[in-house]
Design a protein around this motif. Structure first.
Motif: not given
Length: 292
Positions: A14, A16-19, A33, A35-36, A77
């Motif tokens: 993880k 990279t930033q995940v939402n 989840t 992410s980019s 992700n």
């Protein structure tokens, strides 16, 4: 019935930033989840090696998979996780586990598009260094990853069943309590079509419904749709899982009338329209028992 024990999303760091969005439906905890897109190279200095313990996500994909090339867009992700909290049984959908099921040894679709696809990637270090055929359409029969978060030996019972998901019931109007649509990976096959895997969920008062779809279109050659549907009815102690493969040569797709045929471009680009014209090649129906 064997159950997959690998869990792709747990292997990733993880980085990279995940939402994350979670929703509780009775005893179920649902986590989506987002992410980019996975980076195209290793970003570490020095780069990851085989001995690196904390590999970046890109190198984790390269070391875990045998594929000489990844899809153009991998949402490493992104994942959808359904956890039944009393027993810790989980059904999850993620890109890494799906790509593990892509044939890395042979090219089952030897057409002109395959040569063009490889030509467009001739400068890729992986295709240059690893000369091997593989399924460049990224077709797979992934139905989700089933496991227990506390014990790899404690797994739900999965059996064939005569029960079917009541699609008419799902058409009834109900409040949508939670909804997500996640792309796991996508590739435009060097402008010769599309290969896309996505998963969506909607939660209603009566239960929840999951649809994972692999959609493949090789222009002027083939269309393929592989659907995994999962349904839970509130109050039951099992999930229903249905898997269906549909495919046809594009020139053999069925059209209802001349106006239908004249709308060819719109139809082949829209899985919802195309699926009605593709014959079923394989289907299976299973019951996942998560509580006795």
């Amino acid at each position: 019935m064997a159950v997959n024990s690998f869990r792709g999303s747990d292997l990733l760091k993880k980085q990279t930033q995940v939402n994350k969005e979670t929703f509780r439906s009775g005893k179920w905890l649902i986590t989506a989840t987002k992410s980019s897109i996975l980076q195209s190279t290793c970003f570490k200095e020095p780069p990851c090696s085989d001995e690196t313990d904390n590999k970046c996500d890109y190198c984790m994909y390269q070391s875990t998979l045998e594929l000489p090339h990844l899809p153009e867009m991998v949402f490493a992700n992104n994942s959808l996780r359904l956890e039944y909290e009393p027993t810790k049984y989980i059904v999850e959908f993620n890109a890494l586990d799906a790509l593990k099921l892509v044939d890395a040894k042979c090219d089952p679709l030897k057409v002109a598009a395959s040569d063009s696809w490889r030509e467009s990637r001739k400068n890729s270090e992986y295709l240059s260094n690893v000369i091997q055929p593989f399924d460049w359409t990224f077709s797979n029969d992934y139905k989700g990853t089933v496991f227990n978060s506390e014990s790899i030996d404690k797994l739900p019972t999965i059996t064939d069943t005569e029960d079917r998901i009541d699609m008419e019931l799902l058409k009834q109007r109900e409040p949508i309590l939670f909804y997500q649509d996640l792309i796991l990976f996508e590739d435009e096959l060097s402008d010769h079509g599309v290969a896309k895997l996505n998963v969506k969920i909607r939660v209603m008062p009566s239960g929840f419904f999951v649809l994972q779809r692999f959609f493949l279109r090789v222009d002027d050659v083939l269309a393929r749709i592989r659907d995994t549907r999962i349904y839970y009815q509130t109050g039951s102690n099992y999930l229903l899982r249905e898997y269906t493969t549909r495919e046809s040569a594009l020139q053999h797709c069925e059209y209802n009338d001349e106006s239908d045929a004249s709308n060819y471009t719109n139809i082949i680009n829209n899985p919802e329209l195309l699926i009605k014209r593709l014959p079923i090649k394989y289907e299976c129906f299973q019951r996942i028992q998560f509580e006795s």
